[in-house]
Structure formats: structure tokens, C-alpha cells
Design a protein around this motif. Sequence first.
Motif, PDB file in Angstrom:
ATOM      1  N   ARG A  66      45.318 -10.827  -9.990  1.00  0.00           N
ATOM      2  CA  ARG A  66      45.714 -11.681 -11.112  1.00  0.00           C
ATOM      3  C   ARG A  66      46.994 -11.220 -11.782  1.00  0.00           C
ATOM      4  O   ARG A  66      47.613 -11.956 -12.521  1.00  0.00           O
ATOM      5  N   LEU A  67      47.398 -10.004 -11.544  1.00  0.00           N
ATOM      6  CA  LEU A  67      48.649  -9.495 -12.096  1.00  0.00           C
ATOM      7  C   LEU A  67      49.740  -9.632 -11.045  1.00  0.00           C
ATOM      8  O   LEU A  67      49.481  -9.569  -9.851  1.00  0.00           O
ATOM      9  N   ALA A  68      50.961  -9.797 -11.489  1.00  0.00           N
ATOM     10  CA  ALA A  68      52.085  -9.880 -10.559  1.00  0.00           C
ATOM     11  C   ALA A  68      52.188  -8.577  -9.784  1.00  0.00           C
ATOM     12  O   ALA A  68      51.974  -7.496 -10.315  1.00  0.00           O
ATOM     13  N   SER A  69      52.498  -8.691  -8.514  1.00  0.00           N
ATOM     14  CA  SER A  69      52.636  -7.496  -7.687  1.00  0.00           C
ATOM     15  C   SER A  69      53.994  -7.494  -7.020  1.00  0.00           C
ATOM     16  O   SER A  69      54.560  -8.538  -6.737  1.00  0.00           O
ATOM     17  N   VAL A  70      54.508  -6.305  -6.791  1.00  0.00           N
ATOM     18  CA  VAL A  70      55.793  -6.155  -6.123  1.00  0.00           C
ATOM     19  C   VAL A  70      55.564  -5.358  -4.852  1.00  0.00           C
ATOM     20  O   VAL A  70      54.922  -4.316  -4.864  1.00  0.00           O
ATOM     21  N   GLN A  71      56.085  -5.869  -3.766  1.00  0.00           N
ATOM     22  CA  GLN A  71      55.975  -5.196  -2.487  1.00  0.00           C
ATOM     23  C   GLN A  71      57.047  -4.122  -2.413  1.00  0.00           C
ATOM     24  O   GLN A  71      58.197  -4.378  -2.742  1.00  0.00           O
ATOM     25  N   THR A  72      56.675  -2.920  -1.973  1.00  0.00           N
ATOM     26  CA  THR A  72      57.675  -1.869  -1.836  1.00  0.00           C
ATOM     27  C   THR A  72      58.665  -2.260  -0.755  1.00  0.00           C
ATOM     28  O   THR A  72      58.332  -2.955   0.194  1.00  0.00           O
ATOM     29  N   GLY A  73      59.878  -1.820  -0.918  1.00  0.00           N
ATOM     30  CA  GLY A  73      60.913  -2.183   0.043  1.00  0.00           C
ATOM     31  C   GLY A  73      61.696  -3.402  -0.398  1.00  0.00           C
ATOM     32  O   GLY A  73      62.489  -3.934   0.353  1.00  0.00           O
ATOM     33  N   GLY A  74      61.444  -3.868  -1.598  1.00  0.00           N
ATOM     34  CA  GLY A  74      62.207  -5.012  -2.120  1.00  0.00           C
ATOM     35  C   GLY A  74      61.479  -6.317  -1.932  1.00  0.00           C
ATOM     36  O   GLY A  74      60.755  -6.530  -0.976  1.00  0.00           O
ATOM     37  N   GLY A  75      61.639  -7.183  -2.863  1.00  0.00           N
ATOM     38  CA  GLY A  75      61.033  -8.504  -2.795  1.00  0.00           C
ATOM     39  C   GLY A  75      59.588  -8.488  -3.257  1.00  0.00           C
ATOM     40  O   GLY A  75      58.944  -7.461  -3.324  1.00  0.00           O
ATOM     41  N   SER A  76      59.095  -9.652  -3.606  1.00  0.00           N
ATOM     42  CA  SER A  76      57.698  -9.755  -4.006  1.00  0.00           C
ATOM     43  C   SER A  76      57.003 -10.774  -3.131  1.00  0.00           C
ATOM     44  O   SER A  76      57.630 -11.618  -2.521  1.00  0.00           O
ATOM     45  N   THR A  77      55.711 -10.682  -3.065  1.00  0.00           N
ATOM     46  CA  THR A  77      54.944 -11.602  -2.248  1.00  0.00           C
ATOM     47  C   THR A  77      53.731 -12.080  -3.023  1.00  0.00           C
ATOM     48  O   THR A  77      53.082 -11.301  -3.693  1.00  0.00           O
ATOM     49  N   ASN A  78      53.469 -13.355  -2.952  1.00  0.00           N
ATOM     50  CA  ASN A  78      52.294 -13.928  -3.585  1.00  0.00           C
ATOM     51  C   ASN A  78      51.410 -14.627  -2.571  1.00  0.00           C
ATOM     52  O   ASN A  78      50.458 -15.274  -2.942  1.00  0.00           O
ATOM     53  N   ILE A  79      51.742 -14.530  -1.298  1.00  0.00           N
ATOM     54  CA  ILE A  79      50.991 -15.208  -0.255  1.00  0.00           C
ATOM     55  C   ILE A  79      50.384 -14.167   0.676  1.00  0.00           C
ATOM     56  O   ILE A  79      51.100 -13.353   1.260  1.00  0.00           O
ATOM     57  N   PRO A  80      49.057 -14.179   0.819  1.00  0.00           N
ATOM     58  CA  PRO A  80      48.430 -13.207   1.715  1.00  0.00           C
ATOM     59  C   PRO A  80      48.763 -13.495   3.177  1.00  0.00           C
ATOM     60  O   PRO A  80      49.029 -14.641   3.549  1.00  0.00           O
ATOM     61  N   TYR A  81      48.731 -12.448   3.971  1.00  0.00           N
ATOM     62  CA  TYR A  81      48.969 -12.594   5.403  1.00  0.00           C
ATOM     63  C   TYR A  81      47.979 -13.597   5.971  1.00  0.00           C
ATOM     64  O   TYR A  81      46.807 -13.568   5.662  1.00  0.00           O
ATOM     65  N   GLY A  82      48.437 -14.482   6.789  1.00  0.00           N
ATOM     66  CA  GLY A  82      47.578 -15.473   7.416  1.00  0.00           C
ATOM     67  C   GLY A  82      47.746 -16.867   6.858  1.00  0.00           C
ATOM     68  O   GLY A  82      47.474 -17.842   7.546  1.00  0.00           O
ATOM     69  N   VAL A  83      48.186 -16.989   5.612  1.00  0.00           N
ATOM     70  CA  VAL A  83      48.332 -18.320   5.023  1.00  0.00           C
ATOM     71  C   VAL A  83      49.542 -19.039   5.618  1.00  0.00           C
ATOM     72  O   VAL A  83      49.463 -20.223   5.941  1.00  0.00           O
ATOM     73  N   THR A  84      50.645 -18.338   5.788  1.00  0.00           N
ATOM     74  CA  THR A  84      51.843 -18.980   6.342  1.00  0.00           C
ATOM     75  C   THR A  84      51.601 -19.539   7.747  1.00  0.00           C
ATOM     76  O   THR A  84      51.962 -20.699   8.002  1.00  0.00           O
TER      77      THR A  84
END
Length: 109
Positions: A66-84
Amino acid sequence: MNVGEIKNYLRIDHTLDDTLINSLYQAGQEYIKNAIDVTADVESFAKYKLFERAALLLTAHWYENRLASVQTGGGSTNIPYGVTPLIQQLRGQYYYDKEREANDNQPVE
């Protein structure tokens, strides 16, 4: 899909978050629909099992994060693997069905 079914998938047995869960599921459906065709209705995708699966994955992800998350290495992601990949499959099936429907409605000469 009703809130009870979504909660079963999420393994939630209380009613405290029912409104939130329903809201997240509807947002997930809208997100997926917009990724495929912003002019379509959510109901247009009800026949596709992958649509339900992708919406559940998004709902679970958004509920658990529920909180915003930032992916290490730059950029953020809000979509879990598999949805795309599910969205890509849905997009292909949706436009295939749409084209086939348009061809079926063409007048015979």
C-alpha cells in the motif's frame, strides 16, 4: 468476481478491508482495460479468464504494497511480474476477436 472470492484468493478472513479490496479490484480492471483499449468497456473483457487473473494479481500486489515502493537500480514499479505478459496476451486476443467480429458483420456481396 465478488469481494468474497477476491478475499479467498488473498486469504483474508475479516471484513475490515472489504471496501478497499473492492476498490483495488475495480482499479485493477480499469488499469488493464486502459492498457489494452481506453475506448473499451470493462465488461468487454469479462469473457477472458486472463483478465480476471491479471486483475487479481494487481489487487493482491496493491493490497500487500500500500505504500509507494522504489526499485533499486533506478525507476519505480507498481506492476507485479506476470501482469504485463497477461496484458499482452489479452491485447492480442481482444483485437483478434474484435477483427473477427468486424469481418463477421460485413455484408455478403
